[in-house]
Motif scaffolding. Structure first.
Motif, PDB file in Angstrom:
ATOM      1  N   GLU A 169       4.782 -39.607  19.815  1.00 16.15           N
ATOM      2  CA  GLU A 169       5.994 -38.844  19.508  1.00 16.15           C
ATOM      3  C   GLU A 169       6.220 -37.730  20.530  1.00 16.15           C
ATOM      4  O   GLU A 169       7.362 -37.413  20.882  1.00 16.15           O
ATOM      5  N   GLU A 172       7.845 -39.391  23.368  1.00 15.76           N
ATOM      6  CA  GLU A 172       9.198 -39.848  23.030  1.00 15.76           C
ATOM      7  C   GLU A 172      10.196 -38.681  23.038  1.00 15.76           C
ATOM      8  O   GLU A 172      11.354 -38.851  23.410  1.00 15.76           O
ATOM      9  N   LYS A 173       9.723 -37.502  22.630  1.00 13.14           N
ATOM     10  CA  LYS A 173      10.624 -36.332  22.623  1.00 13.14           C
ATOM     11  C   LYS A 173      11.134 -36.072  24.027  1.00 13.14           C
ATOM     12  O   LYS A 173      12.287 -35.717  24.235  1.00 13.14           O
ATOM     13  N   LEU A 177      14.306 -41.019  22.995  1.00 17.57           N
ATOM     14  CA  LEU A 177      14.424 -42.421  22.596  1.00 17.57           C
ATOM     15  C   LEU A 177      15.075 -42.612  21.227  1.00 17.57           C
ATOM     16  O   LEU A 177      14.801 -43.583  20.531  1.00 17.57           O
ATOM     17  N   ASP A 178      15.924 -41.682  20.850  1.00 20.13           N
ATOM     18  CA  ASP A 178      16.466 -41.671  19.491  1.00 20.13           C
ATOM     19  C   ASP A 178      16.990 -42.994  18.975  1.00 20.13           C
ATOM     20  O   ASP A 178      16.808 -43.340  17.826  1.00 20.13           O
ATOM     21  N   TYR A 180      16.248 -46.078  19.768  1.00 22.58           N
ATOM     22  CA  TYR A 180      15.395 -47.271  19.836  1.00 22.58           C
ATOM     23  C   TYR A 180      14.256 -47.185  18.834  1.00 22.58           C
ATOM     24  O   TYR A 180      13.897 -46.114  18.363  1.00 22.58           O
ATOM     25  N   SER A 181      13.688 -48.362  18.551  1.00 23.57           N
ATOM     26  CA  SER A 181      12.476 -48.369  17.738  1.00 23.57           C
ATOM     27  C   SER A 181      11.418 -47.579  18.466  1.00 23.57           C
ATOM     28  O   SER A 181      11.258 -47.705  19.672  1.00 23.57           O
ATOM     29  N   LYS A 182      10.712 -46.770  17.727  1.00 19.64           N
ATOM     30  CA  LYS A 182       9.746 -45.901  18.392  1.00 19.64           C
ATOM     31  C   LYS A 182       8.333 -46.400  18.170  1.00 19.64           C
ATOM     32  O   LYS A 182       7.961 -46.744  17.050  1.00 19.64           O
ATOM     33  N   ASP A 183       7.576 -46.359  19.250  1.00 21.29           N
ATOM     34  CA  ASP A 183       6.170 -46.750  19.168  1.00 21.29           C
ATOM     35  C   ASP A 183       5.439 -45.866  18.152  1.00 21.29           C
ATOM     36  O   ASP A 183       4.577 -46.340  17.415  1.00 21.29           O
ATOM     37  N   SER A 184       5.819 -44.582  18.106  1.00 21.13           N
ATOM     38  CA  SER A 184       5.138 -43.667  17.176  1.00 21.13           C
ATOM     39  C   SER A 184       5.314 -44.143  15.742  1.00 21.13           C
ATOM     40  O   SER A 184       4.384 -44.090  14.932  1.00 21.13           O
ATOM     41  N   GLU A 185       6.511 -44.643  15.421  1.00 23.41           N
ATOM     42  CA  GLU A 185       6.754 -45.101  14.040  1.00 23.41           C
ATOM     43  C   GLU A 185       5.961 -46.370  13.746  1.00 23.41           C
ATOM     44  O   GLU A 185       5.479 -46.572  12.630  1.00 23.41           O
ATOM     45  N   SER A 237       8.912 -44.527   9.557  1.00 25.88           N
ATOM     46  CA  SER A 237       7.788 -45.452   9.748  1.00 25.88           C
ATOM     47  C   SER A 237       7.770 -46.612   8.757  1.00 25.88           C
ATOM     48  O   SER A 237       7.517 -47.752   9.142  1.00 25.88           O
TER      49      SER A 237
END
Ligand code: SF4
Length: 252
Positions: A169, A172-173, A177-178, A180-185, A237
Motif C-alpha cells: 500500500e 501504491e500511494k 493506482l486508485d 486498478y485492483s491493488k496488490d495490497s488488497e 480486500s
C-alpha cells in the motif's frame, strides 16, 4: 528447466495468469494445481524423486540452474522493457525500501499478527498441550490433526501477507493506482482467508474438549479482532477477486 522450455510451458492455455500471487502456497491442498504455472514448473523441475530431497545435492544444483535461468530471463525482460539494470538507482531505492519495510513492520496489524504467531509457537511448545495432543492424535479424534495442521500452516503466513499488504500500500500511494485492483488488497484478502480458516481450526480444537478451552477461546477472540482490523485497514480486500479462486472464495 531452460528458459525456452519455461516459455513453452507458460504458453499453455490451461494456466490462469497470476493465480499463484494470492494463494496460500499450500500446493498439497490446492484445488487449482492444474491451472498453476508455478506448480507445473516445479513439478517438472523436481520430477526426479531425488531432487525432492532438500538434503540431496541434486536439489541445490537444480536451484542454482534455476537461478542462472532467472538471471537470463531478467536480462531479456530488461532489454525488452528498456530498463538499464546497470544504472538502477539502487542506493536510494534500497534506503527507501528499508524505510518502508520498517513502517510496515511497525504497523499495528503486522505487530498483532507477529504476536499471534509467537503465542501459537508457545502453545505448540507447551508440554501440557503436547501431552494432551499426542494421545488425542493417536486416537484419531475427528478433525484434530487437520485443525492443528491448518493452524501451523497459517501461523506465520498471516503476518507475512499482512506485511506485504501494508508494504504494498505504501508503494501504491506513490503510484496512484486508485482505479486498478491493488496488490495490497489481494495480499490482505489471502491473509483474511488464513485468519478465517485459523479461527475455524481453533473452533475444531475447542470442540475436542481436551485442551485448556479458555486459552483457545482467547486465540479465537484475538484472531477475530485482528480480522476486524484488517478489514478496516483494507476495506476493498474482501471483494478482491483472486485469479482462479473467485468461485471458491464466494462459494458459487
Ligand atoms: S495456486 Fe495452488 S498450486 Fe499454485 S502455488 Fe498456489 S497453492 Fe500452489
Amino acid at each position: 528447466m531452460d528458459k525456452d522450455r519455461l516459455k513453452k510451458l507458460a504458453s499453455e492455455k490451461r494456466f490462469i495468469p497470476g493465480i499463484y500471487n494470492y494463494c496460500d502456497r499450500w500446493c498439497e491442498r490446492c484445488p487449482q494445481t492444474s491451472h498453476c504455472l508455478n506448480f507445473a514448473s516445479s513439478e517438472e523441475e523436481f520430477a526426479d524423486p531425488e531432487t525432492r530431497d532438500v538434503q540431496n545435492e541434486a536439489f541445490w544444483l537444480k536451484l542454482s540452474e534455476a537461478f542462472r535461468d532467472a538471471l537470463e530471463l531478467l536480462k531479456e525482460a530488461a532489454e525488452e522493457h528498456g530498463i538499464d539494470l546497470e544504472n538502477l538507482d539502487t542506493e536510494q531505492s534500497h534506503e527507501e525500501s528499508e524505510q518502508k519495510d520498517a513502517m510496515a513492520k511497525s504497523h499495528e496489524i503486522c505487530r498483532a499478527a507477529k504476536v499471534y504467531s509467537d503465542i501459537v509457537q508457545d502453545w505448540f511448545a507447551s508440554p501440557a498441550n503436547l501431552l494432551v495432543a499426542s494421545p488425542a492424535l493417536d486416537r484419531g479424534e475427528a478433525g484434530l490433526e487437520e485443525a492443528l495442521e491448518v493452524i501451523r500452516w497459517y501461523q506465520h503466513f498471516i503476518c507475512v501477507k499482512l506485511m506485504r499488504a501494508v508494504r504494498g500500500e505504501l508503494d501504491e500511494k506513490e503510484e496512484d493506482l486508485d482505479e486498478y485492483s491493488k496488490d495490497s488488497e489481494g495480499s490482505a484478502k489471502i491473509a483474511l482467508i488464513a485468519i478465517d480458516r485459523s479461527i475455524g481450526a481453533w473452533g475444531t480444537i475447542y470442540a475436542h474438549d481436551s485442551f485448556q478451552n479458555e486459552k483457545i477461546l482467547r486465540f479465537i477472540a484475538y484472531l477475530d479482532r485482528l480480522r476486524e482490523e484488517v478489514e478496516k485497514t483494507f476495506p476493498g480486500s474482501r471483494s478482491f477477486a483472486r485469479p482462479g479462486f473467485e468461485k471458491i472464495d464466494t462459494g458459487k
